[in-house]
Design an enzyme around this catalytic site. Structure first.
Site, PDB file in Angstrom:
ATOM      1  N   ARG A 114     -29.789   7.150 -10.883  1.00  0.00           N
ATOM      2  CA  ARG A 114     -29.195   8.208 -11.723  1.00  0.00           C
ATOM      3  C   ARG A 114     -30.271   8.983 -12.476  1.00  0.00           C
ATOM      4  NH1 ARG A 114     -24.704   6.550 -15.848  1.00  0.00           N
ATOM      5  NH2 ARG A 114     -26.304   5.118 -16.564  1.00  0.00           N
ATOM      6  N   ARG A 151     -14.462  -1.238 -25.806  1.00  0.00           N
ATOM      7  CA  ARG A 151     -15.335  -2.168 -25.079  1.00  0.00           C
ATOM      8  C   ARG A 151     -15.211  -3.602 -25.541  1.00  0.00           C
ATOM      9  NH1 ARG A 151     -20.189   0.386 -22.107  1.00  0.00           N
ATOM     10  NH2 ARG A 151     -19.859   2.532 -22.654  1.00  0.00           N
ATOM     11  N   LYS A 160     -17.609   6.515 -14.378  1.00  0.00           N
ATOM     12  CA  LYS A 160     -16.653   6.972 -15.419  1.00  0.00           C
ATOM     13  C   LYS A 160     -16.971   8.414 -15.844  1.00  0.00           C
ATOM     14  CE  LYS A 160     -17.753   3.541 -18.230  1.00  0.00           C
ATOM     15  NZ  LYS A 160     -18.752   2.835 -17.403  1.00  0.00           N
ATOM     16  N   ARG A 185     -32.235   7.612 -17.837  1.00  0.00           N
ATOM     17  CA  ARG A 185     -31.772   7.050 -19.106  1.00  0.00           C
ATOM     18  C   ARG A 185     -32.577   5.803 -19.439  1.00  0.00           C
ATOM     19  NH1 ARG A 185     -25.250   6.809 -19.259  1.00  0.00           N
ATOM     20  NH2 ARG A 185     -25.714   4.717 -20.026  1.00  0.00           N
ATOM     21  N   ARG A 202     -26.402  -4.995 -19.504  1.00  0.00           N
ATOM     22  CA  ARG A 202     -25.176  -4.204 -19.665  1.00  0.00           C
ATOM     23  C   ARG A 202     -24.054  -4.751 -18.793  1.00  0.00           C
ATOM     24  NH1 ARG A 202     -27.497   1.218 -17.978  1.00  0.00           N
ATOM     25  NH2 ARG A 202     -25.382   2.016 -18.163  1.00  0.00           N
TER      26      ARG A 202
HETATM   27  P1  AP5 Z   1     -21.834   7.696 -13.961  1.00  0.00           P
HETATM   28  O1  AP5 Z   1     -20.687   8.637 -13.805  1.00  0.00           O
HETATM   29  O2  AP5 Z   1     -22.956   8.106 -14.842  1.00  0.00           O
HETATM   30  O3  AP5 Z   1     -21.314   6.209 -14.310  1.00  0.00           O
HETATM   31  P2  AP5 Z   1     -20.704   5.607 -15.644  1.00  0.00           P
HETATM   32  O4  AP5 Z   1     -19.589   4.714 -15.275  1.00  0.00           O
HETATM   33  O5  AP5 Z   1     -20.425   6.708 -16.600  1.00  0.00           O
HETATM   34  O6  AP5 Z   1     -21.932   4.709 -16.072  1.00  0.00           O
HETATM   35  P3  AP5 Z   1     -22.604   4.538 -17.514  1.00  0.00           P
HETATM   36  O7  AP5 Z   1     -23.934   3.890 -17.245  1.00  0.00           O
HETATM   37  O8  AP5 Z   1     -22.630   5.838 -18.245  1.00  0.00           O
HETATM   38  O9  AP5 Z   1     -21.636   3.540 -18.181  1.00  0.00           O
HETATM   39  P4  AP5 Z   1     -21.928   2.651 -19.392  1.00  0.00           P
HETATM   40  O10 AP5 Z   1     -20.587   2.227 -19.746  1.00  0.00           O
HETATM   41  O11 AP5 Z   1     -22.907   1.574 -19.162  1.00  0.00           O
HETATM   42  O12 AP5 Z   1     -22.746   3.635 -20.375  1.00  0.00           O
HETATM   43  P5  AP5 Z   1     -22.279   4.513 -21.616  1.00  0.00           P
HETATM   44  O13 AP5 Z   1     -23.049   5.764 -21.606  1.00  0.00           O
HETATM   45  O14 AP5 Z   1     -20.824   4.597 -21.677  1.00  0.00           O
HETATM   46  O15 AP5 Z   1     -22.383   7.421 -12.482  1.00  0.00           O
HETATM   47  C1  AP5 Z   1     -23.504   6.588 -12.269  1.00  0.00           C
HETATM   48  C2  AP5 Z   1     -24.372   7.142 -11.139  1.00  0.00           C
HETATM   49  O16 AP5 Z   1     -23.667   7.052  -9.911  1.00  0.00           O
HETATM   50  C3  AP5 Z   1     -24.764   8.619 -11.277  1.00  0.00           C
HETATM   51  O17 AP5 Z   1     -26.039   8.800 -10.765  1.00  0.00           O
HETATM   52  C4  AP5 Z   1     -23.735   9.360 -10.406  1.00  0.00           C
HETATM   53  O18 AP5 Z   1     -24.263  10.569  -9.901  1.00  0.00           O
HETATM   54  C5  AP5 Z   1     -23.479   8.337  -9.322  1.00  0.00           C
HETATM   55  N1  AP5 Z   1     -22.097   8.336  -8.845  1.00  0.00           N
HETATM   56  C6  AP5 Z   1     -20.974   8.352  -9.597  1.00  0.00           C
HETATM   57  N2  AP5 Z   1     -19.875   8.300  -8.830  1.00  0.00           N
HETATM   58  C7  AP5 Z   1     -20.332   8.223  -7.551  1.00  0.00           C
HETATM   59  C8  AP5 Z   1     -19.689   8.124  -6.284  1.00  0.00           C
HETATM   60  N3  AP5 Z   1     -18.351   8.073  -6.168  1.00  0.00           N
HETATM   61  N4  AP5 Z   1     -20.443   8.060  -5.173  1.00  0.00           N
HETATM   62  C9  AP5 Z   1     -21.791   8.089  -5.275  1.00  0.00           C
HETATM   63  N5  AP5 Z   1     -22.470   8.179  -6.427  1.00  0.00           N
HETATM   64  C10 AP5 Z   1     -21.740   8.241  -7.555  1.00  0.00           C
HETATM   65  O19 AP5 Z   1     -22.789   3.602 -22.818  1.00  0.00           O
HETATM   66  C11 AP5 Z   1     -24.179   3.465 -23.071  1.00  0.00           C
HETATM   67  C12 AP5 Z   1     -24.429   2.581 -24.268  1.00  0.00           C
HETATM   68  O20 AP5 Z   1     -23.834   3.166 -25.453  1.00  0.00           O
HETATM   69  C13 AP5 Z   1     -23.820   1.173 -24.211  1.00  0.00           C
HETATM   70  O21 AP5 Z   1     -24.653   0.275 -23.515  1.00  0.00           O
HETATM   71  C14 AP5 Z   1     -23.733   0.844 -25.716  1.00  0.00           C
HETATM   72  O22 AP5 Z   1     -24.981   0.538 -26.242  1.00  0.00           O
HETATM   73  C15 AP5 Z   1     -23.282   2.179 -26.300  1.00  0.00           C
HETATM   74  N6  AP5 Z   1     -21.821   2.306 -26.338  1.00  0.00           N
HETATM   75  C16 AP5 Z   1     -21.070   3.191 -25.622  1.00  0.00           C
HETATM   76  N7  AP5 Z   1     -19.758   3.017 -25.895  1.00  0.00           N
HETATM   77  C17 AP5 Z   1     -19.690   2.013 -26.813  1.00  0.00           C
HETATM   78  C18 AP5 Z   1     -18.622   1.356 -27.482  1.00  0.00           C
HETATM   79  N8  AP5 Z   1     -17.336   1.704 -27.253  1.00  0.00           N
HETATM   80  N9  AP5 Z   1     -18.917   0.355 -28.331  1.00  0.00           N
HETATM   81  C19 AP5 Z   1     -20.188  -0.010 -28.581  1.00  0.00           C
HETATM   82  N10 AP5 Z   1     -21.258   0.554 -27.970  1.00  0.00           N
HETATM   83  C20 AP5 Z   1     -21.004   1.555 -27.101  1.00  0.00           C
HETATM   84 MG    MG Z   2     -21.266   7.314 -18.445  1.00  0.00          MG
END
Ligand code: AP5
Ligand code: MG
Length: 215
Positions: free
Chosen positions: A127, A90, A15, A160, A171
């Site tokens: 990552r 979410r 994402k 992270r 997660r």
């Molecule tokens: P990346 O782009 O970082 O993936 P992502 O989908 O953004 O993954 P996240 O781990 O950030 O998602 P998440 O939803 O768990 O975490 P968030 O930060 O939102 O890509 C991942 C890896 O793959 C990277 O190394 C990249 O280089 C590689 N990659 C990407 N695309 C690729 C491709 N096509 N080919 C090869 N490699 C690729 O949330 C974190 C925490 O915050 C949550 O657990 C929660 O505690 C809190 N939080 C966030 N939002 C909320 C909410 N709305 N409500 C409550 N708590 C929340």
């Molecule tokens: Mg992310």
């Protein structure tokens, strides 16, 4: 009319990575709640202090904390023509609350990214992010030019805290139980476009650009 894109998908699907490219191409800000919360944790703000324990465990941060941060961010000037949402909503409560901030002129599209779990787990464990600017890397797929150093700002790359194996499983579990069911909520309410996100970034972007998003 605002163009609102909800980037919808499990942890590690890309994402943040896809969102950054689309944001640059389309000239719309990428609003990542995860990045916003991590920034607050880093700065020790009251939001950060409330969020930190939940994030470390891979649990959702309480809705009131997240909603305040979101409402404040989408009301800023750069989001007046629209925005890409990464990591929001979410759960059902967040989706219902968000609906109240949308009016009939807004156009909302849900981009549903899918890939098998083994791809997600591999992406998350390899990552690294920049400690200073948050830029995303992958040790194999998208490595920095200089090992351990951010190409953009020269900051140090770190893992992270929630990318440890036991937190990753938690997660993914929460995504399946609380977030994925939102597809039913959006079905018939907003356009949902499902895209395979298992291959490389360029192919995914090309597929998204080939879709009729706003018709
Ligand atoms: P990346 O782009 O970082 O993936 P992502 O989908 O953004 O993954 P996240 O781990 O950030 O998602 P998440 O939803 O768990 O975490 P968030 O930060 O939102 O890509 C991942 C890896 O793959 C990277 O190394 C990249 O280089 C590689 N990659 C990407 N695309 C690729 C491709 N096509 N080919 C090869 N490699 C690729 O949330 C974190 C925490 O915050 C949550 O657990 C929660 O505690 C809190 N939080 C966030 N939002 C909320 C909410 N709305 N409500 C409550 N708590 C929340
Ligand atoms: Mg992310």
């Amino acid at each position: 009319m605002r163009k609102i894109i909800i980037l919808f998908g499990p942890p590690g699907i890309g994402k943040g990575t896809i969102g950054k490219s689309l944001s640059e191409k389309w000239g719309l800000p990428l609003i990542s709640i995860g990045d916003l919360l991590r920034d607050n944790v880093k700065k020790n703000t009251s939001i950060g202090m409330k969020a930190e324990t939940f994030m470390k465990r891979g649990e959702l941060v309480p809705d009131d904390v997240v909603l305040d941060a979101l409402v404040d961010r989408i009301s800023q000037e750069d989001a007046s023509k629209g925005f890409l949402l990464d990591g929001f909503p979410r759960n059902l409560n967040q989706a219902q609350m968000f609906e109240k901030t949308i009016d009939t002129n807004d156009s909302v599209v849900v981009l549903h990214l899918v890939a098998p779990d083994h791809v997600l787990i591999e992406r998350l464990s390899m990552r690294r992010i920049c400690k200073s600017c948050g830029a995303i890397y992958h040790l194999k797929n998208m490595p920095p030019k200089k090992e351990g150093i951010c190409d953009i700002c020269g900051g140090v790359l770190v893992q992270r805290e929630d990318d440890k194996p036991d937190v990753i499983s938690r997660r993914l579990e929460i995504f399946r139980s609380e977030t994925e069911p939102l597809l039913e909520y959006y079905d018939g309410r907003h356009k949902i476009l499902t895209i395979s996100a298992a291959d490389n970034r360029e192919n995914i972007i090309e597929r998204i650009e080939g879709l009729a998003l706003w018709v």
